[in-house]
Write an enzyme that holds these catalytic residues in place. Structure first.
Site, PDB file in Angstrom:
ATOM      1  N   TYR A 172     -31.743 -26.830  18.294  1.00  0.00           N
ATOM      2  CA  TYR A 172     -31.242 -25.494  17.970  1.00  0.00           C
ATOM      3  C   TYR A 172     -31.471 -24.591  19.176  1.00  0.00           C
ATOM      4  CZ  TYR A 172     -30.784 -20.851  15.896  1.00  0.00           C
ATOM      5  OH  TYR A 172     -30.412 -19.555  15.636  1.00  0.00           O
ATOM      6  N   ASP A 272     -34.723 -24.822  27.467  1.00  0.00           N
ATOM      7  CA  ASP A 272     -34.796 -23.797  26.429  1.00  0.00           C
ATOM      8  C   ASP A 272     -36.240 -23.741  25.946  1.00  0.00           C
ATOM      9  OD1 ASP A 272     -34.720 -22.190  24.229  1.00  0.00           O
ATOM     10  OD2 ASP A 272     -33.202 -23.327  23.145  1.00  0.00           O
ATOM     11  N   LYS A 300     -38.997 -14.922  21.626  1.00  0.00           N
ATOM     12  CA  LYS A 300     -40.085 -15.066  20.667  1.00  0.00           C
ATOM     13  C   LYS A 300     -41.438 -14.605  21.220  1.00  0.00           C
ATOM     14  CE  LYS A 300     -37.818 -18.687  17.935  1.00  0.00           C
ATOM     15  NZ  LYS A 300     -37.347 -17.807  16.855  1.00  0.00           N
TER      16      LYS A 300
END
Length: 462
Positions: A172, A272, A300
């Site tokens: 994801y 990522d 995040k």
């Protein structure tokens, strides 16, 4: 989010499944009784919000916990139930809920303004901190991980003049079209394991976008070699450690092989690190493994609880933005309020020392859970990376999405989750759950998970 998305083909002792089912049914009834306020709030929200939530990831059966207050490692829902938060904002809260250093920085910035739409000195300060941690010289800020990965892909396409990108099955990377493909596809649609069929994760993705995205298995350098052989791939984007299927570690030498293959084919390598980020260690997964990508994406944990993303990279690629060849825009990018939070997070709240302490505490928690699994002979194992850990309900190591889909046991995982949440252990439901030990989890808060897990194991195997 569903809670039973694993294959039912897993061979598990039927007595464990029967006991897990009984625990689940009992605990669902307890959950309904103790979270009536959350249920009412969700029913109200469903009249004006699809699924009753602002992000579809927040929806789960029978209804989500609706939170009223959070501080440190704890949250309190609208019914007054207290939880130790191990979800920590899907990993965004490595600094904990309103770390004192982050609070001070944000409160001070409020006196000077929240949005300038012109540069602030703090932009360079935070970029310098990221450059120090990741060893990449140039950075730009975004407002989310989705934006960061989207912009990194655009830079890669601008640098190479190529259209296609490669991603890993089960990975994801945000909710933009190019990467919302084969996130967690049904195996009925996913094609052969060594050459997966790209499967859109949502309606609304065009055939043209789908045609430009190639999907390969994780931990399979030969598949990457085949995918890049045509010389038409701009970028391979990959989590150095997959964290969409619990925690899935790279094989020894895999990341080094990926670096070599992409370099030989003129394809940019994008790490990522939105999920791994600074929870993996002072220099992220990049620093942990010592493999330097061309571009890295963050979000995040670097924002200390505020909406912040970033992407950085080698000078030659980030200079495409300087030259105006690649546009990167955003009204809220690098706004001074989130810069204040990020500065406090990177320099103080999540310092190298604080990070090491949290990782050591997480290791003690993970070791305790591994001992419980061994003592009860559970069909599970633990995985640790940095300040994150998980219990994966499979006896064998998960190396890729197909392993996770075919070997993990949804009945036991959901029973553990609902048992835990009724005892104040807050994690997202499903087989992909992972915990984060923040810098504000003390020893008692961190180890509470193991205590409750031991209670569950005792009852499951009684």
């Amino acid at each position: 989010m569903t809670t039973t998305d694993a294959s039912s083909a897993v061979a598990v002792d039927p007595r464990l499944v029967e006991r897990a089912t009984a625990i689940r049914e009992r605990e669902l009834a307890v959950y309904a009784e103790r979270t009536k306020g959350s249920q009412a709030a969700t029913e109200r929200a469903r009249k004006v919000l699809p699924l009753g939530v602002p992000s579809s990831f927040q929806a789960y059966d029978p209804h989500p916990i609706v939170v009223r207050h959070a501080s440190g490692p704890r949250m309190v829902d609208v019914d007054g139930n207290e939880y130790i938060d191990y979800d920590m904002g899907f990993g965004a809260l490595f600094a904990g809920h309103m770390h004192p250093a982050v609070r001070r920085a944000v409160e001070a910035q409020l006196d000077d303004g929240t949005l300038f739409v012109t540069p602030a000195e703090s932009n360079a300060v935070v970029a310098e901190l990221l450059a120090e941690r990741y060893g990449l010289p140039m950075w730009r800020f975004t407002n989310s991980g989705t934006e960061a990965t989207m912009d990194a892909v655009r830079v890669a396409r601008g640098a190479t003049g190529r259209d296609k990108i490669v991603k890993v099955e089960g990975g994801y990377h945000g909710h933009h079209d190019e990467l919302l493909i084969s996130m967690k596809p049904s195996l009925d649609e996913a094609g052969p394991p060594d050459s997966p069929t790209p499967v859109p994760a949502t309606a609304g993705i065009t055939a043209g976008v789908l045609a430009d995205t190639i999907v390969i298995p994780y931990n399979d350098p030969e598949a990457l070699e085949r995918a890049l052989a045509g010389g038409d791939v701009a970028a391979f984007i990959v989590e150095p450690v997959m964290e969409n299927i619990g925690i899935c570690l790279p094989d020894d030498g895999y990341l080094e092989a990926v670096r070599d293959i992409t370099s030989r084919h003129g394809t940019l390598l994008i790490f990522d690190e939105v999920k791994t980020g600074i929870t993996a260690g002072f220099g992220g997964a990049t620093g942990h493994y010592g493999v330097v990508p061309d571009l890295v994406t963050l979000a995040k944990s670097i924002g200390g609880g505020f909406p912040l993303g970033a992407f950085g990279g080698k000078q030659e690629y980030m200079d495409l933005i300087t030259q105006g060849k690649v546009l990167h825009l955003g009204t809220y990018n690098g706004n001074p309020l989130v810069m204040a939070a990020a500065h406090a997070t990177l320099s103080e709240a999540c310092s190298a020392e604080a990070t090491d302490e949290a990782i050591a505490r997480n290791r003690r928690l993970t070791d305790a859970c591994a001992s419980i699994i061994a003592d009860h002979d559970l069909p599970a194992h633990t995985v640790l990376f940095g300040a994150k850990g998980c219990v994966t309900w499979s006896r064998t190591r998960v190396r890729n999405y197909r392993d996770w889909k075919l070997s993990t046991t949804g009945e036991l995982a959901f029973a553990q989750w609902i048992h835990g949440i009724n005892r104040g252990i807050l994690l997202p439901p499903g087989l992909d759950e992972q915990w984060l030990v923040s810098v504000m989890h003390d020893e008692a808060a961190a180890m509470r998970y193991a205590d409750v897990f031991a209670e569950f194991a005792d009852e499951l195997t009684a």
